[in-house]
Enzyme design. Structure first.
Site, short mmCIF file in Angstrom:
data_model
loop_
_atom_site.label_atom_id
_atom_site.label_comp_id
_atom_site.label_asym_id
_atom_site.label_seq_id
_atom_site.Cartn_x
_atom_site.Cartn_y
_atom_site.Cartn_z
N GLY A 139 7.80 -2.01 3.69
CA GLY A 139 7.10 -3.04 4.46
C GLY A 139 5.61 -2.78 4.46
O GLY A 139 5.08 -2.16 3.53
N SER A 140 4.96 -3.22 5.53
CA SER A 140 3.50 -3.12 5.58
C SER A 140 3.06 -1.69 5.87
O SER A 140 3.83 -0.87 6.39
CB SER A 140 2.96 -4.03 6.68
OG SER A 140 3.42 -3.56 7.93
N GLY A 146 4.54 1.35 8.34
CA GLY A 146 4.68 2.74 7.90
C GLY A 146 3.95 3.71 8.81
O GLY A 146 4.43 4.82 9.07
N GLU A 149 7.69 2.95 1.43
CA GLU A 149 7.23 2.03 0.37
C GLU A 149 6.41 0.97 1.07
O GLU A 149 6.95 -0.02 1.58
CB GLU A 149 8.42 1.36 -0.32
CG GLU A 149 9.38 2.28 -1.02
CD GLU A 149 8.86 2.80 -2.34
OE1 GLU A 149 7.79 2.36 -2.80
OE2 GLU A 149 9.53 3.68 -2.90
#
Ligand code: UN1
EC number: 1.2.1.3
Length: 506
Positions: free
Chosen positions: A237-238, A242, A259
């Protein structure tokens, strides 16, 4: 545009064929389709307490599953691959309806799932450890890889099922059990994919607790992150997400596989084949309506070719068919929601304020035909330099084009942004290609030559550096993140020599 009723019916039928009992999961949380804004699902979201119950079940299932021989676990994943092949159209339909992907890309996403199943089946016989030479006589030193535990998978809307499958197919052969928190945008996709896996598990006589899905919002993801029985959380995600997930996991010494955002560039050198380059740019920048983490967001073109590159890309953009992602010929579907449209419009405004010139696209279309959906024209903006807005990842089809003079400067510009996922160079000069892939070249996890930044195959390790989070999924040796390593020393000498020459005689 398809009628609301029609979409809802097609989604329910596709999910039903995959084995989802919609009545059993019904509730009052509505899911809408970016295709026309229509409500296509009404589901119940999980409470936080239910996440903890799911983890307890997954942990119990792990104790059994970890003892099943890896190739036997691989046979379950093989069956999942067969079921995905049978239901490719159903899943592709759900992907198009819930996230707005064009049919070809939706099918491609399911193909990526089938590919990783094949890969994981092979891997199930190749979870190799090494044997090392011991410094002591009559000793053997080796390592063994063991199942890790419960793996939490948090996935994003843009690859609503493939990301789960890269993690899950590999985690399952590694002997882990999986709990999936899918994107709120794509719950039907998740229920359908997981139903196929549960069928494969049941057919082989294993507990369906090996693979569970929990539908819900951020609090569901947080509950997975905070639960000490979840050994690894793989989150896509963004960068903002994270930043929240990484430290929380670290605090309890849980493993993370992140990721996150990308801000992927292509360098176009003077020797580039401009026909091939243009095609490479257009698919990577405008494909998936700019909503891949690998989407090309920047072109760094040599000053001698920049005019020609801009002209060719702008001309190709003029011809891009935008509209219903499920109708034949469409190449650009909708943005996922209104927030994405607002981010698109705001970024264009910021770029213009910083001296950017919009040379293609820049506006919303089809607002009359689909007032509750957000279709935009893929946009090319020529920037005088790499300004602040260019450093940000805007999850929409906006391509910034900047000039360079020396190749060293182009590499600097490629690496200047905080993200480090994917990168490309278009060149016929082998020295430039090698430099770009060298230690002094691109700092990204994916470094390509004469292809765009997106559309990676599953055989390689997928992921990137810096704010992209550092995780690697999918192929190569990414499986190691899903296992724990034990180092074994075996003494067959009949003596007890100590390492490092230490003596300790009593
Ligand atoms: C993502 O956008 O989250 O390389 C993943 C690609 C795809 C995966 C993208 N195989 O574009």
């Amino acid at each position: 545009m398809p009628a609301a009723e029609e979409l809802r019916r097609r989604a329910a039928e596709a999910a039903g064929r995959c084995g989802v009992d919609l009545d059993a999961v019904a509730g009052d949380r509505e899911g809408t389709s970016p295709v026309n804004g229509a409500t296509v699902s009404s589901l119940r979201w999980a409470q936080v307490s239910e996440v903890d119950e799911a983890v307890a079940r997954a942990h119990a299932a792990f104790k059994e599953w970890r003892l099943v021989p890896a190739p036997v676990r691989g046979a379950v994943v093989k069956r999942l691959g067969e079921l995905l092949t049978q239901h490719k159209e159903d899943l592709a339909t759900l992907i198009s309806i819930e996230v707005g992907k064009i049919t070809s890309e939706a099918r491609g996403e399911v193909q990526e799932m089938i590919d990783i199943c094949d890969y994981a089946v092979g891997l199930s016989r190749q979870l190799f450890g090494r044997t090392m030479t011991s410094e002591r006589p009559g000793h053997r030193l080796m390592e063994t890889w063991h199942p890790l535990g419960v793996v939490g998978v948090i996935s994003a809307f843009n690859f609503p099922v493939a990301v789960w499958s890269w993690n899950t197919a590999v985690a399952l052969v590694c002997g882990d059990t999986v709990i999936w928190k899918p994107s709120e945008t794509a719950p039907l996709c998740a229920l359908a994919a997981n139903a196929l896996l549960q069928r494969a598990l049941s057919e082989a006589g294993y507990s369906t607790d090996v693979s569970q899905v929990v539908i819900g919002g951020a609090e569901v993801g947080e509950a997975l992150v905070d639960n000490r029985r979840v050994a690894l959380v793989s989150a896509t995600g963004s960068t903002r997400m994270g930043r929240a997930v990484g430290p929380r996991l670290a605090e309890r010494f849980g493993r993370s596989l992140l990721e996150l955002g990308g801000n992927n560039a292509a360098i176009v050198a003077p020797s580039a084949d401009l026909d091939l380059t243009t095609r490479g740019i257009v698919f990577a920048a405008a494909g998936t309506a700019g909503q891949r983490c690998t989407t090309m967001r920047r072109v760094i073109a040599h000053e001698s070719v920049i005019d020609s590159v801009v002209e060719r890309v702008a001309a190709a953009y003029e011809k891009l068919p935008i509209g219903d992602p499920m109708s034949d010929g469409t190449l650009v579907g909708p943005l996922v929601n209104e927030r994405a449209y607002e981010a698109y419009a705001a970024a264009i405004e910021k770029a213009q304020a910083a001296g950017g010139e919009v040379v293609a696209g820049g506006d919303r279309v089809l607002a009359d035909a689909a007032p509750d959906a957000f279709y935009v024209r893929p946009t090319v903006i020529r920037m005088p330099e790499q300004t602040e807005v260019v450093h940000q990842e805007t999850f929409a089809p906006i391509l910034y084009v900047m000039p360079y003079t020396t190749f060293a400067e182009a590499i600097e510009l490629n690496n200047e942004v905080p993200q480090g996922l994917s990168s490309s160079v278009f060149t016929s000069d082998q020295v430039e290609a090698e430099l770009f892939m060298s230690a002094g070249g691109s700092d990204c996890g994916i470094v390509n030559v004469n292809i765009g930044t997106s559309g990676a195959e599953i055989g390689g390790a997928f992921g990137g550096e810096k704010e992209t989070g550092g995780g690697r999924e999918s192929g190569s040796d990414a499986w190691r993140a899903y296992m724990r390593r034990a180092t074994n020393t075996i003494n067959y000498s009949g003596e007890l020599p100590l390492a490092q020459g230490v003596t300790f005689d009593v």
